[in-house]
Structure formats: structure tokens, C-alpha cells
Enzyme design. Structure first.
Site, PDB file in Angstrom:
ATOM      1  N   ARG A  21     -21.339   4.208   2.560  1.00  0.00           N
ATOM      2  CA  ARG A  21     -20.504   4.162   3.363  1.00  0.00           C
ATOM      3  C   ARG A  21     -19.806   5.534   3.290  1.00  0.00           C
ATOM      4  O   ARG A  21     -19.640   6.221   2.042  1.00  0.00           O
ATOM      5  CB  ARG A  21     -19.400   3.202   2.865  1.00  0.00           C
ATOM      6  CG  ARG A  21     -19.355   1.756   3.459  1.00  0.00           C
ATOM      7  CD  ARG A  21     -18.409   0.890   2.594  1.00  0.00           C
ATOM      8  NE  ARG A  21     -19.031  -0.625   2.508  1.00  0.00           N
ATOM      9  CZ  ARG A  21     -18.667  -1.464   3.247  1.00  0.00           C
ATOM     10  NH1 ARG A  21     -17.435  -1.256   3.925  1.00  0.00           N
ATOM     11  NH2 ARG A  21     -19.105  -2.750   3.097  1.00  0.00           N
ATOM     12  N   SER A 137     -14.155 -24.070   3.045  1.00  0.00           N
ATOM     13  CA  SER A 137     -14.065 -22.571   3.618  1.00  0.00           C
ATOM     14  C   SER A 137     -15.062 -22.204   4.588  1.00  0.00           C
ATOM     15  O   SER A 137     -16.238 -22.620   4.146  1.00  0.00           O
ATOM     16  CB  SER A 137     -14.046 -21.732   2.379  1.00  0.00           C
ATOM     17  OG  SER A 137     -13.854 -20.368   2.979  1.00  0.00           O
ATOM     18  N   LYS A 156     -14.627 -25.932  -4.320  1.00  0.00           N
ATOM     19  CA  LYS A 156     -14.783 -25.052  -3.324  1.00  0.00           C
ATOM     20  C   LYS A 156     -16.122 -25.716  -2.423  1.00  0.00           C
ATOM     21  O   LYS A 156     -16.982 -26.146  -3.098  1.00  0.00           O
ATOM     22  CB  LYS A 156     -14.752 -23.714  -3.159  1.00  0.00           C
ATOM     23  CG  LYS A 156     -15.763 -23.080  -3.766  1.00  0.00           C
ATOM     24  CD  LYS A 156     -16.150 -21.693  -3.586  1.00  0.00           C
ATOM     25  CE  LYS A 156     -17.436 -21.263  -4.135  1.00  0.00           C
ATOM     26  NZ  LYS A 156     -17.532 -19.951  -4.431  1.00  0.00           N
ATOM     27  N   SER A 189     -13.858 -11.369  13.222  1.00  0.00           N
ATOM     28  CA  SER A 189     -13.932 -10.109  13.936  1.00  0.00           C
ATOM     29  C   SER A 189     -15.290  -9.298  14.150  1.00  0.00           C
ATOM     30  O   SER A 189     -15.176  -8.257  14.680  1.00  0.00           O
ATOM     31  CB  SER A 189     -13.007  -9.308  12.789  1.00  0.00           C
ATOM     32  OG  SER A 189     -13.700  -8.961  11.713  1.00  0.00           O
ATOM     33  N   HIS A 217      -7.042 -11.225  13.311  1.00  0.00           N
ATOM     34  CA  HIS A 217      -7.381 -10.641  14.818  1.00  0.00           C
ATOM     35  C   HIS A 217      -6.753 -11.114  16.066  1.00  0.00           C
ATOM     36  O   HIS A 217      -7.439 -10.934  16.860  1.00  0.00           O
ATOM     37  CB  HIS A 217      -8.850 -10.443  14.620  1.00  0.00           C
ATOM     38  CG  HIS A 217      -9.497  -9.433  13.599  1.00  0.00           C
ATOM     39  ND1 HIS A 217      -9.614  -8.299  13.764  1.00  0.00           N
ATOM     40  CD2 HIS A 217      -9.714  -9.771  12.247  1.00  0.00           C
ATOM     41  CE1 HIS A 217      -9.900  -7.798  12.342  1.00  0.00           C
ATOM     42  NE2 HIS A 217     -10.068  -8.661  11.647  1.00  0.00           N
ATOM     43  N   THR A 245      -1.550 -10.229  10.134  1.00  0.00           N
ATOM     44  CA  THR A 245      -1.328  -8.822   9.593  1.00  0.00           C
ATOM     45  C   THR A 245      -0.437  -8.133  10.438  1.00  0.00           C
ATOM     46  O   THR A 245      -0.357  -8.346  11.636  1.00  0.00           O
ATOM     47  CB  THR A 245      -2.860  -8.058   9.364  1.00  0.00           C
ATOM     48  OG1 THR A 245      -2.701  -6.810   8.874  1.00  0.00           O
ATOM     49  CG2 THR A 245      -3.265  -7.762  11.029  1.00  0.00           C
ATOM     50  N   LYS A 248      -3.065  -4.465  12.325  1.00  0.00           N
ATOM     51  CA  LYS A 248      -4.065  -4.156  13.535  1.00  0.00           C
ATOM     52  C   LYS A 248      -2.828  -4.225  14.780  1.00  0.00           C
ATOM     53  O   LYS A 248      -2.566  -3.099  15.259  1.00  0.00           O
ATOM     54  CB  LYS A 248      -4.820  -5.214  13.227  1.00  0.00           C
ATOM     55  CG  LYS A 248      -5.565  -5.248  11.912  1.00  0.00           C
ATOM     56  CD  LYS A 248      -6.867  -6.157  11.728  1.00  0.00           C
ATOM     57  CE  LYS A 248      -7.372  -6.344  10.592  1.00  0.00           C
ATOM     58  NZ  LYS A 248      -8.154  -4.887   9.878  1.00  0.00           N
ATOM     59  N   THR A 278       5.245  -4.110  -6.151  1.00  0.00           N
ATOM     60  CA  THR A 278       6.249  -3.422  -5.360  1.00  0.00           C
ATOM     61  C   THR A 278       6.349  -3.830  -3.640  1.00  0.00           C
ATOM     62  O   THR A 278       5.397  -3.767  -3.103  1.00  0.00           O
ATOM     63  CB  THR A 278       6.298  -1.712  -5.129  1.00  0.00           C
ATOM     64  OG1 THR A 278       6.251  -1.549  -6.914  1.00  0.00           O
ATOM     65  CG2 THR A 278       7.498  -1.273  -4.499  1.00  0.00           C
ATOM     66  N   THR A 363     -21.308  -6.657   5.282  1.00  0.00           N
ATOM     67  CA  THR A 363     -20.131  -6.943   6.463  1.00  0.00           C
ATOM     68  C   THR A 363     -20.820  -8.042   7.417  1.00  0.00           C
ATOM     69  O   THR A 363     -20.054  -8.932   7.875  1.00  0.00           O
ATOM     70  CB  THR A 363     -19.534  -5.891   6.993  1.00  0.00           C
ATOM     71  OG1 THR A 363     -19.116  -4.893   5.919  1.00  0.00           O
ATOM     72  CG2 THR A 363     -18.295  -6.368   7.706  1.00  0.00           C
TER      73      THR A 363
HETATM   74  C1  LIG Z   1     -10.105 -11.610   8.926  1.00  0.00           C
HETATM   75  C2  LIG Z   1      -9.434 -10.585   8.110  1.00  0.00           C
HETATM   76  N1  LIG Z   1      -8.336 -11.137   7.124  1.00  0.00           N
HETATM   77  C3  LIG Z   1      -7.700 -10.131   6.398  1.00  0.00           C
HETATM   78  C4  LIG Z   1      -7.749  -8.931   6.684  1.00  0.00           C
HETATM   79  C5  LIG Z   1      -7.094  -7.914   5.749  1.00  0.00           C
HETATM   80  O1  LIG Z   1      -5.842  -7.480   6.707  1.00  0.00           O
HETATM   81  P1  LIG Z   1      -5.118  -6.199   5.980  1.00  0.00           P
HETATM   82  O2  LIG Z   1      -5.746  -5.013   6.607  1.00  0.00           O
HETATM   83  O3  LIG Z   1      -3.857  -6.139   6.474  1.00  0.00           O
HETATM   84  O4  LIG Z   1      -5.177  -6.194   4.617  1.00  0.00           O
HETATM   85  C6  LIG Z   1      -8.832  -8.522   7.608  1.00  0.00           C
HETATM   86  C7  LIG Z   1      -9.093  -7.018   7.663  1.00  0.00           C
HETATM   87  O5  LIG Z   1      -9.992  -6.373   7.962  1.00  0.00           O
HETATM   88  C8  LIG Z   1      -9.496  -9.236   8.443  1.00  0.00           C
HETATM   89  O6  LIG Z   1     -10.402  -8.790   9.202  1.00  0.00           O
END
Ligand SMILES: Cc1ncc(COP(=O)(O)O)c(C=O)c1O
Length: 407
Positions: A21, A137, A156, A189, A217, A245, A248, A278, A363
Site C-alpha cells: 500500500r 456474521s 460464531k 462498500s 455506507h 459513522t 463518511k 478519550t 479487501t
Molecule cells: C462497513 C464499514 N464499517 C465500519 C467502517 C469503519 O468506519 P470508520 O471510518 O468510522 O472507523 C468502515 C470504514 O471504511 C466500513 O466500510
């Protein structure tokens, strides 16, 4: 052990596979997103257009967000000064949590430093609250959910991606009396596909399982007030815990869960990832709250976003380029080889000033390496034309297939 040689070997493995990367140093320019300046490794600078950001709606430069942040900075200073328990809970945090609870129609919400931490901390804490909990999951869940489930030490089961029949089989095979939770996402995503929310809620009812959805997302972008796909499809009331989140579509930073008062109280009280760190700065909480509040009414921005995604998909399909289209705002273009993907990304940046990061294994699965475009309301026709033209030229230059790949 020769530690240094070992590190060389590990890094070399990544180089050889074409999945080392490289970070691209950019500065986005407030007021002219998606334009940015790339600080090149050779010390020069070059103007670029960002096509892979997750500030999906350009809220990171929105005046209501910026003015809320300026005000909070002048009022409350830089950091929060403590954990939530020890002086780090401010009126800004409370306001943000109230906005979020209201957004999802839940009794309460809890803000974490990121959605990654919110997923990890919540999922790893749930088995402490429900001894014997089995978590089901989705196979393509985000790394933060996988980590949370893995670390929790509970049982799980992984169901095949979006495969409700497989999920049913797994649920049916377990002790009916065991506590259960189904964890999945609303928008995945990397492919931009949607989770089968209603069918999963039906199964949860049938097998008396809790439901946990990651709407990272989707929040801000779907639903009449930006409450995500669960709001759009009127299913939020059937989900026990919604994760989102603030980094984004809301353009700031931080993550959260929204749930019942009792669930939030329990996570607040038991999750180390919430307790021992924190809290987010007042500026960030204020900016995020302003963004959430604004997007509850700015339906026009959401519509422009969807229109931009549709136009880009249509134009790339018109050129025969192999994009994946599940009807969401994400536009993945499959290259199918890590080295080609990296090369295309390098050439786009260097020759055309177009910044799109290559997405490689782990990924995405090997053989599906891609460029993932995130068109937004701040990408104008000029930027779109430049991107389409560049991709057309590069696709021919690299002799990549069109029609068959697209089929
Ligand atoms: C599906 C999914 N969940 C959680 C996160 C984590 O989000 P954050 O960037 O707020 O840590 C991401 C980040 O890309 C994500 O794609």
C-alpha cells in the site's frame, strides 16, 4: 531471529503480490472539493481530482458544519480533556447522541471514536452481556465486525454473503434456547450491494435473535432523513442495534451505535473500547451534530448524489467497461489483477490528475481487484468528462477487455 530480515521478507511479499500500500499525500481545498493538491514523492505538487473519497456528499466543506466547528473551538478549545467518564462528556456529545437517537428512531445512541471502534467494542462486549451468545456474521462483513466477533471469545457462525437460506440453516442447527445475534451490513462498500434486511429481520423474529446492522455506507445518504437503508425501507424498528459513522457522508469523524436505552446503557457500562479512551473533541461532536441535523432535511443533496452515481455508471457502461451495478452510489470498476490495478491507478494520477486508490486483496477477493469510484454532488460535468475520457484512453492503452468483461 533476525528481526530486520524478517520485516524485509514480509514487506517484500506484499511488493511481489502487487499489494503493497502506498499512501498518496493530498490536501483537499475547502470550497472546491473534490479538487486537491497532491504532494508528490519528488517534492513537486500537482492538482488532482479526488474520485475515491468517502466524504460522499461533500459535507466536509459544508458551511453549517464548519461554522459549528469554529464556534465549538472558540467556546471549548481543542480536545475533550478526558474519557467520557472522567470529564470528557460535554453538551456537544450529548447533543450529538440526541440527534443520532432521533435519526434512527431509537431511545438512545452512543458515540465512539470511530465506527471501527463502535463495531469492535460493541460486538466484543455483547457476549459478556448475554452469556453463551452465538453471533451469525455475514461472510463479507467489514474487518471491524470480524475483529469484534473474533475477539469476543463467544461462538460464531459465518453465513455466505447475503445468503438467507444458509443463515436459516445455521440458526436452525443451534440450540433454540441459546441467545443469538445476526450481524450484517446495509450497503457493502466494495461491491455496493445491499443486505437483505427484511428477510434477515424475519429470520431474527423466527429464531428469537437480536439484529445488528452496520449502516456506515448508508447513513446520511439513504432514507428521507438520512437514517440509512433501514429508514428508507421502514425497517429501523426491527433492528436492535444500528451502527453508523460520522466520517463518511457526514464528512467529519467518529462512529456510533443507536439502540434501546437499556442496550446503550449496558454497552456504555461494559465496553472497554468506549470506556477507556478519550472522547472525541467538542469541535468534532459539534460539526458532526450539525451535519446530521442538516442532512435530516437536505433531500435534494441526497438526490443529486444518486443522480451523479447513475450518470457515471451509465457512461462507463456505454464504453463497455466492466463496472458492478447494484443500484447504490458506489461504482466499482473491475480490473481483475493487482498489478494492472495499481498501474492504472498510478497512470490516472500521474498523467491525468485523477486520484483513485487501487483496491486489492484482502479487501476484495483475488481476481476482482478494482478501482472504486465514489461520485458525489461536488463532482461537476467537467470532472466527470475528464474521468470518462481518461478511463477510455487507459483501457485501450492497457489492452483490457471491454464487452466480454462487461457481460
Ligand atoms: C462497513 C464499514 N464499517 C465500519 C467502517 C469503519 O468506519 P470508520 O471510518 O468510522 O472507523 C468502515 C470504514 O471504511 C466500513 O466500510
Amino acid at each position: 531471529m533476525n528481526y530486520s530480515a524478517h520485516l524485509d521478507q514480509k514487506l517484500n511479499d506484499l511488493h511481489e503480490e502487487g499489494r503493497y500500500r502506498t499512501f498518496i499525500d493530498i490536501v483537499r481545498h475547502k470550497g472546491t472539493f473534490p479538487h486537491a493538491t497532491w504532494h508528490r514523492p519528488d517534492g513537486e505538487t500537482q492538482p488532482v481530482t479526488v474520485w475515491c473519497g468517502n466524504d460522499y456528499l461533500g459535507m466536509g466543506q459544508h458551511p453549517v458544519v464548519l461554522s459549528a466547528m469554529h464556534e465549538a473551538l472558540d467556546e471549548a478549545g481543542a480536545g475533550s480533556g478526558g474519557t467520557r467518564n472522567i470529564s470528557g462528556t460535554t453538551v456537544y456529545h450529548k447533543e450529538l447522541e440526541d440527534e443520532l437517537a432521533d435519526l434512527h428512531g431509537k431511545e438512545a445512541a452512543l458515540v465512539f471514536t470511530s465506527a471501527y471502534i463502535a463495531n469492535d467494542a460493541t460486538l466484543s462486549t455483547l457476549p459478556r452481556l448475554f452469556p453463551g451468545l452465538i453471533i451469525y456474521s455475514d461472510a463479507l462483513n467489514h474487518a471491524s465486525m470480524i475483529e469484534g466477533v473474533r475477539r469476543n471469545g463467544g461462538a460464531k457462525r459465518i453465513f455466505r454473503h447475503n445468503d438467507v437460506a444458509h443463515l436459516r440453516e445455521l440458526l436452525a442447527a443451534d440450540d433454540p434456547a441459546a441467545p443469538k445475534l445476526i450481524a450484517f451490513e446495509s450497503v457493502y462498500s466494495m461491491d455496493g450491494d445491499f443486505g437483505p434486511i427484511e428477510a434477515i429481520c424475519d429470520l431474527a423474529d423466527e429464531f428469537n435473535a437480536l439484529t445488528y446492522i452496520d449502516e456506515v455506507h448508508a447513513v446520511g445518504m439513504y432514507g428521507p432523513r438520512g437514517g440509512g437503508v433501514t429508514e428508507r425501507d421502514r425497517l429501523a424498528h426491527r433492528i436492535d442495534i444500528i451502527n453508523g459513522t460520522l466520517a463518511k457522508a457526514y464528512g467529519v469523524m467518529g462512529g456510533y451505535i443507536a439502540a434501546s436505552e437499556k442496550m446503550v446503557d449496558a454497552i456504555r457500562s461494559y465496553a472497554p473500547g468506549f470506556i477507556f479512551t478519550t472522547s472525541i473533541p467538542p469541535t468534532v461532536a459539534a460539526g458532526a451534530a450539525a451535519s446530521v441535523r442538516h442532512l435530516k432535511t437536505d433531500q435534494a443533496l441526497r438526490e443529486r448524489h444518486q443522480t451523479q452515481a447513475k450518470i457515471l455508471k451509465l457512461r462507463l457502461k456505454g464504453l463497455g467497461l466492466p463496472i458492478i451495478d447494484h443500484g447504490s452510489h458506489i461504482v466499482p470498476l473491475i480490473v481483475g489483477d493487482p498489478k494492472h490495478t495499481k498501474m492504472m491507478s498510478d497512470m490516472l494520477l500521474d498523467r491525468y490528475g485523477i486520484y483513485v486508490q487501487p483496491i486489492n486483496f484482502p479487501t476484495v477477493p483475488r481476481g476482482t481487484e478494482r478501482l472504486r469510484f465514489t461520485p458525489s454532488p461536488v463532482h461537476g460535468p467537467r470532472e466527470m468528462d475528464a474521468l470518462v475520457k481518461a478511463l477510455d484512453e487507459l483501457w485501450s492503452h492497457c489492452a483490457l477487455n471491454r464487452a466480454e468483461l462487461a457481460g
